[in-house]
Enzyme design. Structure first.
Site, PDB file in Angstrom:
ATOM      1  N   LYS A  10     -17.304  46.429  -1.624  1.00  0.00           N
ATOM      2  CA  LYS A  10     -17.529  47.831  -1.254  1.00  0.00           C
ATOM      3  C   LYS A  10     -18.768  47.903  -0.379  1.00  0.00           C
ATOM      4  O   LYS A  10     -19.643  47.029  -0.394  1.00  0.00           O
ATOM      5  CB  LYS A  10     -17.698  48.719  -2.485  1.00  0.00           C
ATOM      6  CG  LYS A  10     -18.858  48.359  -3.412  1.00  0.00           C
ATOM      7  CD  LYS A  10     -20.217  48.918  -3.015  1.00  0.00           C
ATOM      8  CE  LYS A  10     -21.287  48.596  -4.050  1.00  0.00           C
ATOM      9  NZ  LYS A  10     -22.670  48.919  -3.591  1.00  0.00           N
ATOM     10  N   ASP A 138     -21.105  51.003 -11.144  1.00  0.00           N
ATOM     11  CA  ASP A 138     -20.175  50.870 -10.020  1.00  0.00           C
ATOM     12  C   ASP A 138     -18.762  50.485 -10.444  1.00  0.00           C
ATOM     13  O   ASP A 138     -17.838  50.551  -9.626  1.00  0.00           O
ATOM     14  CB  ASP A 138     -20.681  49.814  -9.021  1.00  0.00           C
ATOM     15  CG  ASP A 138     -21.851  50.303  -8.194  1.00  0.00           C
ATOM     16  OD1 ASP A 138     -22.173  51.501  -8.276  1.00  0.00           O
ATOM     17  OD2 ASP A 138     -22.443  49.483  -7.469  1.00  0.00           O
TER      18      ASP A 138
END
EC number: 2.7.1.148
Length: 301
Positions: A10, A138
């Site tokens: 990401k 996350d």
């Protein structure tokens, strides 16, 4: 059945620290862009849980005990469901540790989704995300598998649609401790809360930024050198997460491949496209459909 799944990287296209809670956790706003590049996890039948790690292009020094987030995710899944099933898990590591691209969190999310399917547990994404949040802030975004605008400590996730841009991601060969960055007294913790912009193209403009970048470059001058190099070659650069990886938006993949050949010694990098649906969800869906088809036909999986 053997199941092979990706654990995608990401990027934080921006990262604003808007406050700090009484428990020490930081309030933030960010946009997560998922990429079509990352680690790979393979799940094979076994009576007990085990983990092997392979570092692509070199020897692996990754832990294979319960300090690894993959096994922590597996144990948490067992504890939540009461399952005692096993699996032999093999990690092929491509993403840098301490790079800010979510490697450990993504591995944990892939372990949760993969074992949920492998063990036929039937948990929902919401249940898996709840387990994932106990492993790291996350992890839920990787569980849900969508580009997202996130707030809170990262757990308030709103799916968004981003352009499928090409990015060059560069790692300057250093490891950054997230705790060190968030613990620095100089870190900006009062950035005004922003609204979701009408055009998501603006999240890479000056109005948005990474609050961790100034502190990280003070502690690690190599990050500043990386940002300068990227700006010189592409005209734009930003750090992702708490570093050390930095990225540039490109005109196309070919530009990135050319720049990879010009990277300074000891730096590494990769070129990838952002994707609004995680490759993990796409490949897991295809694998489960194939498994059901094989099961219905009576052939061995």
């Amino acid at each position: 059945m053997t199941l092979t799944l990706p654990a995608p990287a990401k990027l934080n296209l921006f990262l604003h620290i808007t406050g700090r809670r009484d428990d020490g956790y930081h309030q933030l706003q960010t946009v997560f862009a998922l990429l079509d590049h990352g680690d790979t996890l393979r799940f094979s039948p076994a009576d007990t849980l085990s983990l092997q790690c392979h570092q692509e292009g070199g020897a692996s020094d990754l832990p294979t005990d319960d300090s690894n987030l993959i096994l922590q995710a597996a144990r948490a899944l067992q504890a939540h469901t009461g399952s005692s099933k096993g699996a032999a898990i093999t990690l092929t590591k491509r993403l840098p540790m301490g790079g800010g691209v979510g490697g450990g969190s993504s591995d944990a999310a892939t372990a949760l989704l993969g074992l949920n399917a492998f063990w036929a547990l039937g948990l929902t994404l919401q249940e898996l995300a709840h387990i994932g949040l106990t492993l790291g802030a996350d992890v839920p975004v990787f569980v849900f598998g969508k580009s997202a605008w996130a707030e809170g400590v990262g757990e308030k996730i709103n799916p968004i649609i981003l352009p499928n841009d090409a990015f060059l991601v560069v790692h300057p060969g250093i490891h950054v401790s997230t705790a060190r960055i968030f613990g620095d007294q100089q870190l900006t913790r009062d950035t005004p809360i922003s609204k979701l912009p009408a055009s998501l193209e603006t999240v890479l403009t000056r109005e948005f930024h990474n609050d961790c970048e100034a502190v990280a470059t003070q502690h690690f001058p190599e990050i500043g050198k990386t940002l300068d190099w990227l700006k010189q070659h592409t005209g734009n650069a930003r750090m992702t997460g708490t570093g050390a990886c930095c990225f540039s938006r490109l005109t196309g993949l070919q530009q990135g491949q050319q720049l990879l050949q010009q990277l300074p010694q000891h730096w590494t990098g990769f070129v990838a496209r952002s994707c609004n649906t995680s490759p993990l969800h796409q490949i897991l869906g295809e694998a489960l459909a194939k498994f059901r088809e094989t099961k219905n036909s009576g052939k061995p999986a």
